[in-house]
Design a protein around this motif. Sequence first.
Motif, short mmCIF file in Angstrom:
data_model
loop_
_atom_site.label_atom_id
_atom_site.label_comp_id
_atom_site.label_asym_id
_atom_site.label_seq_id
_atom_site.Cartn_x
_atom_site.Cartn_y
_atom_site.Cartn_z
N LEU A 93 0.81 -1.21 0.00
CA LEU A 93 0.00 0.00 0.00
C LEU A 93 0.85 1.27 0.00
CD1 LEU A 93 -3.08 0.46 0.03
CD2 LEU A 93 -2.93 0.70 2.51
N PHE A 94 2.14 1.12 0.30
CA PHE A 94 3.05 2.26 0.39
C PHE A 94 4.28 1.99 -0.46
CE2 PHE A 94 0.99 1.45 4.49
CZ PHE A 94 0.26 2.61 4.66
N ASP A 95 5.01 3.04 -0.76
CA ASP A 95 6.32 2.87 -1.38
C ASP A 95 7.32 3.78 -0.67
OD1 ASP A 95 6.42 5.52 -2.67
OD2 ASP A 95 4.95 4.72 -4.06
N SER A 96 8.57 3.57 -0.91
CA SER A 96 9.62 4.28 -0.18
C SER A 96 9.56 5.79 -0.41
CB SER A 96 10.99 3.75 -0.58
OG SER A 96 11.19 3.89 -1.98
N LYS A 97 8.95 6.23 -1.50
CA LYS A 97 8.85 7.67 -1.77
C LYS A 97 7.90 8.37 -0.82
CE LYS A 97 9.89 7.11 -6.69
NZ LYS A 97 9.39 7.24 -8.08
N GLN A 98 7.13 7.59 -0.05
CA GLN A 98 6.19 8.17 0.91
C GLN A 98 6.77 8.23 2.32
OE1 GLN A 98 3.17 5.22 -0.79
NE2 GLN A 98 1.81 6.79 0.03
N PHE A 99 7.99 7.74 2.50
CA PHE A 99 8.58 7.62 3.82
C PHE A 99 9.66 8.66 4.06
CE2 PHE A 99 7.36 3.30 5.52
CZ PHE A 99 6.39 3.05 4.56
#
Length: 475
Positions: A93-99
């Motif tokens: 549901l997430f990717d590293s660009k959101q962290f």
Amino acid sequence: MTQSVVVQVGQCGNQVGCRFWDLALREHAAVNKKGVYDEALSSFFRNVDTRIDIDDGVDIYRRKICSLKARAVLIDMEEGVLKEILQGPLRDLFDSKQFITDVSGSGNNWAVGHKVYGHQYREQIVEKLRRAAEQCDCLQCFFVIHSMGGGTGSGLGTFVLKTLEEEFPEVYRFVTSVYPSAEDDVITSPYNSVLAMKELTEHADCVLPIDNQSLVEIVNKIHQMTSCGIARTGVKQNSLVSSSKGCVKEAEKPFDSMNNIVATLLLHLTSSARFEGSLNMDLNEISMNLVPFPQLHYLTSSLTPLYSLADVNVPPRRLDQMFSDAFSKEYQLIQADPKHSLYLACALLVRGNVQVSDLRRNIERLKPSLHFVSWNQEAWKTGLCSVPPVGHSYSLLALANNTCVKPTFMELRERFTKLYKKKAHLHHYLNVNGMEQSCFTEALSSLASLIDEYSQLDATKGVVLADPPRLNIAV
């Protein structure tokens, strides 16, 4: 259809946020049987494919969600929780660009989170917020989830809030703030909370304060209810109040049940943005109708009936009882008694098989027992979403702008003052570059002014004002 972006900051913010995404997927899976990307999903999810596949069977955690991405930014200066999320069932549901993450944490120090990490990561924060905003067709709101007691949640969380106001001044800012209890094990939590309060008062549109003690009592009340024969079948496995599977691990953590309640609050608050209803309430209407004075934007909340949180098989209680319970202090998510305090405004957000006539009847029934400011006697806002919580007939979220929040703020000020008089642990803050003792005095002054405004309103209880103050009324 409008969209919203969730910004999760700190350990608490990310754990609550993770529960929100998991439970939101459950709700959409129950309604959207064919797994087609629609407007309801678009409010909090974006689609990276033309079709999604959500399994609405028994093992909901094996559904394929790889074509859905949450409209979210996840921030924590300790990488542990975010690492677990990336390894858990919701990792797609997430990717590293959101962290945004670091390794050392903020050491339970507001100044480190706000002054150090805030300035160090501001460019990255703005970049990820802009990226999330650009992926929305019509961005309406930012939801910030954080805690007040620690360093990252309070310090960096309020830095993010201030940054949102600077970069997106036209977008509403709703903040869910988890306040520490008096028995909190973080000795500096009163400092962190009061320093954060100043930022919340200045930069948020609406704040939903929630305290850990109230959450503990509600969880205990639910478990007591399910063990005393009211719900003989007990709490279902993986229910809203017990499940932690969607977040990280199979084993339940101490705060999972409490986090689920906060996540359920957010589900209710956003239900009208995600589903159809005969009387849908837009998110901006909450701020517009419940906040007559700009700084008095702290809204108490209650959820009823509690068995819908426990996810138990029981016959629905009388509908009118649900409305009565919403005004009882036992159902508030903060230690408060709104029924015996002064209302500035109130909103009732109902989900499920409830008619507009039911809403009107209960408002008329309850009005005589509630104290409203003389110049806003009809300050009721109602919302009716046709989709109930999964497996239940109806539920209610009550939001109140009420002076009953004042005792919580007074207790916080008292705990702050006890530490500050002794200058206890002050050097940990003053050693941070950019942090001065004036930050403490200004924060304390801001809190005192807030308490004073509530006290002035309390003094008008039962008094009819010929010409109420209007200069500070939000337009």
